[in-house]
Scaffold this active site. Structure first.
Site, PDB file in Angstrom:
ATOM      1  N   CYS A 194      -3.493  -9.778  31.939  1.00  0.00           N
ATOM      2  CA  CYS A 194      -4.439 -10.947  32.561  1.00  0.00           C
ATOM      3  C   CYS A 194      -4.820 -11.929  31.286  1.00  0.00           C
ATOM      4  O   CYS A 194      -4.995 -13.237  31.876  1.00  0.00           O
ATOM      5  CB  CYS A 194      -5.355 -10.249  33.084  1.00  0.00           C
ATOM      6  SG  CYS A 194      -4.917  -8.730  34.202  1.00  0.00           S
ATOM      7  N   GLN A 239      -5.583   2.317  34.989  1.00  0.00           N
ATOM      8  CA  GLN A 239      -4.545   2.600  33.913  1.00  0.00           C
ATOM      9  C   GLN A 239      -4.397   4.199  34.025  1.00  0.00           C
ATOM     10  O   GLN A 239      -3.565   4.664  33.141  1.00  0.00           O
ATOM     11  CB  GLN A 239      -4.913   2.005  32.710  1.00  0.00           C
ATOM     12  CG  GLN A 239      -4.917   0.417  32.665  1.00  0.00           C
ATOM     13  CD  GLN A 239      -3.418   0.143  32.795  1.00  0.00           C
ATOM     14  OE1 GLN A 239      -2.630   0.607  32.035  1.00  0.00           O
ATOM     15  NE2 GLN A 239      -3.401  -1.300  32.995  1.00  0.00           N
ATOM     16  N   THR A 278      -5.319  -6.808  59.135  1.00  0.00           N
ATOM     17  CA  THR A 278      -4.134  -5.980  59.315  1.00  0.00           C
ATOM     18  C   THR A 278      -3.772  -5.281  58.205  1.00  0.00           C
ATOM     19  O   THR A 278      -3.382  -5.957  57.164  1.00  0.00           O
ATOM     20  CB  THR A 278      -3.170  -6.780  60.359  1.00  0.00           C
ATOM     21  OG1 THR A 278      -3.658  -7.310  61.380  1.00  0.00           O
ATOM     22  CG2 THR A 278      -2.061  -5.936  60.814  1.00  0.00           C
ATOM     23  N   THR A 311      -7.886  -5.048  41.948  1.00  0.00           N
ATOM     24  CA  THR A 311      -8.751  -6.233  41.582  1.00  0.00           C
ATOM     25  C   THR A 311      -9.837  -6.052  42.706  1.00  0.00           C
ATOM     26  O   THR A 311     -11.071  -6.236  42.612  1.00  0.00           O
ATOM     27  CB  THR A 311      -8.101  -7.618  41.443  1.00  0.00           C
ATOM     28  OG1 THR A 311      -7.481  -7.448  40.295  1.00  0.00           O
ATOM     29  CG2 THR A 311      -9.270  -8.552  41.435  1.00  0.00           C
TER      30      THR A 311
END
Ligand code: PLP
Length: 383
Positions: free
Chosen positions: A325, A179, A237, A72
């Site tokens: 989702c 995918q 980080t 994402t």
């Protein structure tokens, strides 16, 4: 009955080699990769080793790989970062109606910022038309984003052909290959894209880690501001164990891609052949040939996908009734609706996504159980 998992489009189990690499990293390499002492250098070496593994897995060079917090985030960085950087050259972007929300929503955001976005339609098999793309291109177009493989119906988009068209025109080309990677052999240098998104947890790697391939010379505006990590394009980080796990997962996915593709296609064909012969009132969603090796998206007459999902779940079988989702919120899939399916038909869809650990026996068990479940659910409607 042993649980059977057929929801690899949502996520995949962590493989043993990845797990081992991550545990070793967590036990031995705790330091900040930005620190100058030996412990820090060891952590930085881990990150760079994983970057090399990721790069060689897709045919890129290490300098072309940025680690992100997810697929994402890589999609957001690619689209928002590339469009904002190139805004002086033009303000038009092209994508498709069937992208993952992590592409569609950044595009909506760009519309808020004054960009114009064309959402290409798809045909009844989920495929865009190259003629539509040609007609949508304008001198103002700066970026095109088309997914390599659709996460819901599995249709593979014509990435090579799009790249050929855009190369001559100085238009950036991004593809979401979350995918696709790991299920088919893959070489980014031959694909001809400028930006490409990957995610760890779809390739038997960890969740919460992704990567963006950024072709040499392509510049982006960052989304986050902070330290200089990942060339200042993704400050913060680094998640060293996640990155180490992603490196191993990517290496293995690439090494095994040809075998994985063959295995998945065999299983998928077996599954479709049995279902289409033995279960009446079923339709295949997505392209019959140009589709992900792992994906079978089906609509069963008169029965909601979610009802089938819940019944299969009672026997320990996991499938999906949409993309992960959008599952959970009961709205018809935007992909099936874009393919011209009536909302009722969209509710009937069931997504079965296979993984490398599935075998033939699992497929036979799934078909037998599906036959029982459909017989039962359809009998309720008749009654
Ligand atoms: N793009 C596609 C096509 C996906 O299927 C997914 C996840 O389902 C993503 C992007 C997002 O990846 P992540 O879960 O790593 O954020």
């Amino acid at each position: 009955m042993k649980p059977l998992y057929f929801d690899h489009g949502a996520t995949t189990p962590l493989r043993r080699e990845v797990h081992q690499a991550m545990i070793q990293c967590m036990e031995e390499t705790f330091a900040n990769p930005g620190s100058l002492h030996d412990e820090g250098t060891q952590a930085a070496d881990q990150v760079e080793h994983a970057r090399k593994q990721m790069a060689s897995a897709i045919g890129a060079s290490s300098r072309e790989i940025l680690f992100t917090g997810s697929g994402t985030e890589a999609n957001n960085l690619a689209i928002l970062g590339a469009a904002r950087k190139a805004r002086r050259r033009g303000r038009h972007i092209i994508t498709t109606q069937v992208e993952h929300p992590s592409v569609l929503k950044p595009c909506h955001q760009l519309e808020e910022e004054g960009f114009r976005v064309t959402y290409l339609p798809v045909d009844e098999m989920g495929m865009i038309s190259l003629q539509d793309l040609d007609e949508a291109l304008t001198p103002e177009t700066i970026l095109v984003s088309v997914m390599a493989a659709n996460n819901e119906v599995g249709t593979l988009m014509p990435i090579h052909e799009i790249a050929d068209r855009l190369r001559k025109r100085r238009i950036l080309f991004h593809t979401d290959a979350v995918q696709y990677f790991g299920k088919h052999p893959f070489d980014v240098s031959r694909l001809g894209v400028d930006l490409l998104t990957l995610s760890g947890h779809k390739i038997n790697g960890p969740k919460g880690i992704g990567a963006l391939y950024l072709r040499k010379g392509i510049r982006l505006d960052p989304l986050l501001f902070g330290g200089g990590q990942e060339r200042g394009l993704r400050p913060g980080t680094q998640n060293v164990p996640g990155i180490a796990g992603l490196g191993v997962a990517a290496r293995l996915a690439a090494e095994e891609a040809t075998d994985t593709e063959r295995h998945l296609i065999e299983l998928r064909n077996l599954l479709w052949n049995r279902i289409s012969r033995e279960i009446p009132g079923v339709r295949l969603n997505g392209h019959p040939e140009h589709r992900l090796s792992s994906n079978l998206n089906l609509s069963f007459d008169r029965v909601e996908g979610q009802a089938i999902l819940l019944e299969l779940n009672r026997s320990g079988i996991s499938v999906s009734s949409g993309s992960a989702c959008s599952a959970g919120k009961h709205a018809p899939s935007h992909v099936l609706t874009a393919m011209g399916r009536h909302p009722e038909e969209a509710y009937q869809s069931l997504r079965i996504t296979l993984g490398k650990e599935n075998g033939e026996e699992d497929i036979h068990t799934l078909v037998e159980r599906l036959k029982e479940v459909l017989g039962y659910l359809r009998s309720l409607i008749r009654g």
